[in-house]
Design an enzyme around this catalytic site. Sequence first.
Site, short mmCIF file in Angstrom:
data_model
loop_
_atom_site.label_atom_id
_atom_site.label_comp_id
_atom_site.label_asym_id
_atom_site.label_seq_id
_atom_site.Cartn_x
_atom_site.Cartn_y
_atom_site.Cartn_z
N ARG A 103 -0.68 -1.60 -3.23
CA ARG A 103 0.43 -2.41 -2.44
C ARG A 103 1.78 -2.13 -3.20
O ARG A 103 2.83 -1.82 -3.01
CB ARG A 103 0.44 -2.89 -2.39
CG ARG A 103 -1.44 -3.51 -1.21
CD ARG A 103 -1.47 -4.82 -0.30
NE ARG A 103 -2.26 -5.96 -1.66
CZ ARG A 103 -1.62 -7.21 -1.82
NH1 ARG A 103 -1.45 -7.51 -0.66
NH2 ARG A 103 -2.51 -7.63 -2.90
N ASN B 175 -2.85 -4.95 3.03
CA ASN B 175 -4.44 -4.06 2.78
C ASN B 175 -5.09 -4.94 3.82
O ASN B 175 -4.55 -6.27 4.81
CB ASN B 175 -4.79 -5.40 1.47
CG ASN B 175 -4.32 -4.81 0.40
OD1 ASN B 175 -4.42 -3.45 -0.03
ND2 ASN B 175 -5.36 -5.49 -0.89
#
Length: 93
Positions: A22, A40
Amino acid sequence: MSETRTRAHVFVSGTVQGVFYRASTRDAARERGVRGWVRNLDDGRVEAVFEGPESAVDSLIEWCHTGSPDASVSDVSVSYTEPEGIDGFHIRR
């Protein structure tokens, strides 16, 4: 004439959680001037939305196939829609 803007909804599968995917996506997006978000999912995938010039979004999607150094990407699924005008690029929890 400015380049056409687009919005991509992306799902990335593989070893993509716990490997700074990320944060690396956020950095790669900012380098390309792409706006959006990344998060996520409970099923182990990463979901993201990218908005910006087509060439920048396409470049970021290509980057997603490799991702962060410790990631092992098995699949990248993309669908395109009209941009909604997202500001900045954020990691969602």
